[in-house]
Design a protein around this motif. Structure first.
Motif, PDB file in Angstrom:
ATOM      1  N   GLY A   1       0.754  -1.229   0.087  1.00 35.13           N
ATOM      2  CA  GLY A   1      -0.075   0.204  -0.147  1.00 35.13           C
ATOM      3  C   GLY A   1       0.712   1.220  -0.178  1.00 35.13           C
ATOM      4  N   ALA A   2       0.747   1.949   1.152  1.00 35.74           N
ATOM      5  CA  ALA A   2       1.713   3.139   1.412  1.00 35.74           C
ATOM      6  C   ALA A   2       1.910   3.456   2.553  1.00 35.74           C
ATOM      7  CB  ALA A   2       0.852   4.553   0.882  1.00 35.74           C
TER       8      ALA A   2
ATOM      9  N   ARG B   1      -2.286   2.600   9.342  1.00 32.13           N
ATOM     10  CA  ARG B   1      -3.406   2.016   9.415  1.00 32.13           C
ATOM     11  C   ARG B   1      -3.760   0.781   8.544  1.00 32.13           C
ATOM     12  NH1 ARG B   1      -7.158   5.283  11.459  1.00 32.13           N
ATOM     13  NH2 ARG B   1      -8.842   4.746  10.102  1.00 32.13           N
ATOM     14  N   LEU B   2      -4.503   0.160   8.812  1.00 32.90           N
ATOM     15  CA  LEU B   2      -4.644  -1.186   7.772  1.00 32.90           C
ATOM     16  C   LEU B   2      -6.241  -1.034   7.247  1.00 32.90           C
ATOM     17  CD1 LEU B   2      -3.879  -4.340  10.201  1.00 32.90           C
ATOM     18  CD2 LEU B   2      -2.273  -2.780   8.722  1.00 32.90           C
ATOM     19  N   ILE B   3      -6.186  -1.386   6.127  1.00 30.10           N
ATOM     20  CA  ILE B   3      -7.628  -1.456   5.263  1.00 30.10           C
ATOM     21  C   ILE B   3      -8.136  -3.103   4.896  1.00 30.10           C
ATOM     22  CG2 ILE B   3      -9.078  -0.817   3.307  1.00 30.10           C
ATOM     23  CD1 ILE B   3      -7.198   1.385   3.021  1.00 30.10           C
ATOM     24  N   PRO B   4      -8.841  -3.564   5.922  1.00 24.44           N
ATOM     25  CA  PRO B   4      -9.077  -5.093   5.482  1.00 24.44           C
ATOM     26  C   PRO B   4      -9.659  -5.336   3.918  1.00 24.44           C
ATOM     27  CG  PRO B   4     -10.489  -4.124   7.512  1.00 24.44           C
ATOM     28  CD  PRO B   4      -9.757  -3.187   6.883  1.00 24.44           C
ATOM     29  N   ARG B   5      -9.177  -6.417   3.481  1.00 24.21           N
ATOM     30  CA  ARG B   5      -9.564  -6.652   2.204  1.00 24.21           C
ATOM     31  C   ARG B   5     -10.748  -7.952   1.796  1.00 24.21           C
ATOM     32  NH1 ARG B   5      -4.328  -6.354  -1.541  1.00 24.21           N
ATOM     33  NH2 ARG B   5      -5.920  -5.893  -3.414  1.00 24.21           N
ATOM     34  N   GLY B   6     -10.719  -8.486   3.013  1.00 21.25           N
ATOM     35  CA  GLY B   6     -11.851  -9.566   3.072  1.00 21.25           C
ATOM     36  C   GLY B   6     -10.908 -10.975   3.331  1.00 21.25           C
TER      37      GLY B   6
ATOM     38  N   PHE C   1      -4.377  -3.741   3.031  1.00 24.99           N
ATOM     39  CA  PHE C   1      -3.727  -2.629   2.819  1.00 24.99           C
ATOM     40  C   PHE C   1      -3.078  -2.022   3.887  1.00 24.99           C
ATOM     41  CE2 PHE C   1      -6.569  -2.407  -0.999  1.00 24.99           C
ATOM     42  CZ  PHE C   1      -5.640  -2.674  -1.967  1.00 24.99           C
TER      43      PHE C   1
ATOM     44  N   TYR D   1      -1.493   1.471   5.014  1.00 25.04           N
ATOM     45  CA  TYR D   1      -0.833   2.864   4.515  1.00 25.04           C
ATOM     46  C   TYR D   1      -0.853   3.951   5.750  1.00 25.04           C
ATOM     47  CZ  TYR D   1      -5.329   5.548   5.247  1.00 25.04           C
ATOM     48  OH  TYR D   1      -6.341   6.278   5.667  1.00 25.04           O
ATOM     49  N   THR D   2       0.310   4.998   5.463  1.00 21.09           N
ATOM     50  CA  THR D   2       0.166   5.928   6.505  1.00 21.09           C
ATOM     51  C   THR D   2      -0.381   7.241   6.338  1.00 21.09           C
ATOM     52  OG1 THR D   2       2.395   5.168   7.408  1.00 21.09           O
ATOM     53  CG2 THR D   2       1.983   7.185   8.212  1.00 21.09           C
TER      54      THR D   2
END
Lengths: 255, 255
Positions: free
Chosen positions: B125-126, B232-237, B243, B245-246
């Motif tokens: 991600g970032a 932070r984390l972004i759940p993708r299933g 993902f 990203y900061t």
């Protein structure tokens, strides 16, 4: 959903600094999204829709890219340098997190690029040869006290520091304040590099002392590298800029 | 002297991550110098002399390159990642500074590359979306107390930190000590990325918490990214890595 968003690092300017993977991703795109000067770097071709937008609308631009991808398009978001370094990738994930939950399941790919500090460093030698930090001087998204606290911490810990976004018409005094802070911690003869528009036709690279840097002009296209105690000059003779590098070694008791 | 030394960043592994400029410089070289696995990445061709050497002889290798260039040869020194980031460029300038004064007048060019932290960040991600530092955990060339003082400074100032050279057979405990230090400053759930052999056939990327990272195996090919408070984390299933990203934004009072 068959769409995809690829966030592509275009590097500092010269198209020869794109990676092959970035070039391939540009060639596959159906929609091209980005800040006007970055979109302008990509040649027109049949089947490529161009959506250039002004600066400071990163999250709108990211949402637009995600909407197009959700409708099935292959979207390229172009970014200067590396998309993950003070550029579009973080804005895209901010939009994913706050937007339609389906966006998190989209095919999102980041294609890395040569970020400004690597390109600037390569032009003068190896000033990032030791431990280093990348710090944005912009206080649009973080308080100025955070910027100065971070800068002071890494100056005291003897990191080389690359300053991104040092100045703009809306932020005219921040670079001066940062260099004043540096001058209170590092010797006046510390090497400082002002690298402007690296690899572009209007490139200008100056190797200065910290004292000189405090009087030198800079603009939005400038990347500043503040040397550390191990940053050294190697003279190359009359009329030629010296090499600048940071020694890999740190003597005992130096920190 | 008509010779030239070009120090070329090969990127993390996948040849599609070379820049066009790096590929061109490889194509022009008459002599190829570098650590065995990097030289092995460059296809053989007529007219290219190969000089592969073992690790930990960086300055000998640099001297060899400079001697060949001084005799008129076009020499390519190959480096993983970016040559200016914990790689061959600083070693070359150390050799220039201490060697034959004529070497400082040689044509020396650095071709930047995608350094490991940019490639690793792009894969997840970032995570380098805010201010960040690159710190080598190797205490071969600097005292361990300098490493820990620097790490503590940047953890307290809330930088994302990319740890290069986290571990080797000769340095088995340093990463554990660094993560223990981090655990005293950052929350246990802080995202930590272990990115091994990024873009190579044996790539393995793990998104962990700081608590999990302290139990996780790593080796010489691993790059570690320690998240900051804004990471932070972004759940993708199910079954898909999130993902990471900061956020670009820092709230007032967060530093």
């Amino acid at each position: 959903m068959s769409g995809r968003v690829t966030v592509i690092g275009l590097g500092p300017g010269d198209s020869r600094l794109l990676t092959e993977a970035a070039s391939e991703a540009l060639a596959r795109a159906e929609d091209l999204i980005g800040y006007i000067p970055y979109v302008a770097r990509v040649p027109e071709r049949e089947g490529l829709r161009r959506h250039a937008s002004d600066n400071r609308v990163e999250v709108d631009r990211a949402r637009h890219a995600l909407e197009l991808a959700a409708s099935g398009r292959r979207v390229a978001v172009v970014s200067g340098g590396d998309p993950g370094v003070f550029a579009m990738a973080a804005a895209l994930f901010e939009a994913v997190e706050r937007g339609d939950p389906a966006w998190a399941r989209l095919d999102i790919v980041i294609e890395p690029g040569i970020t400004a500090m690597l390109a600037a460093a390569a032009r003068v030698g190896a000033p990032l040869g030791g431990d280093f930090c990348a710090l944005s001087l912009s206080d649009n998204l973080k308080p100025w006290e955070v910027v100065t606290a971070r800068l002071e911490a890494v100056l005291r810990a003897d990191f080389v520091v690359a300053l991104y976004n040092p100045i703009s018409s809306a932020r005219p005094w921040q670079l001066g304040a940062a260099l004043e802070l540096a001058a209170g911690i590092r010797p006046q003869e510390t090497p400082v590099i002002f690298a402007r528009a690296v690899t572009r036709p209007d490139e200008s690279i100056r190797v200065l002392t910290l004292a000189q840097a405090r009087e030198a002009p800079a603009d939005m296209a400038t990347l500043v590298i503040l040397g550390a105690s191990g940053t050294r000059l190697i003279p190359r003779g009359e009329g030629v800029s010296p090499f600048v590098y940071t020694s890999r070694s740190v003597a005992r008791g130096a920190a």
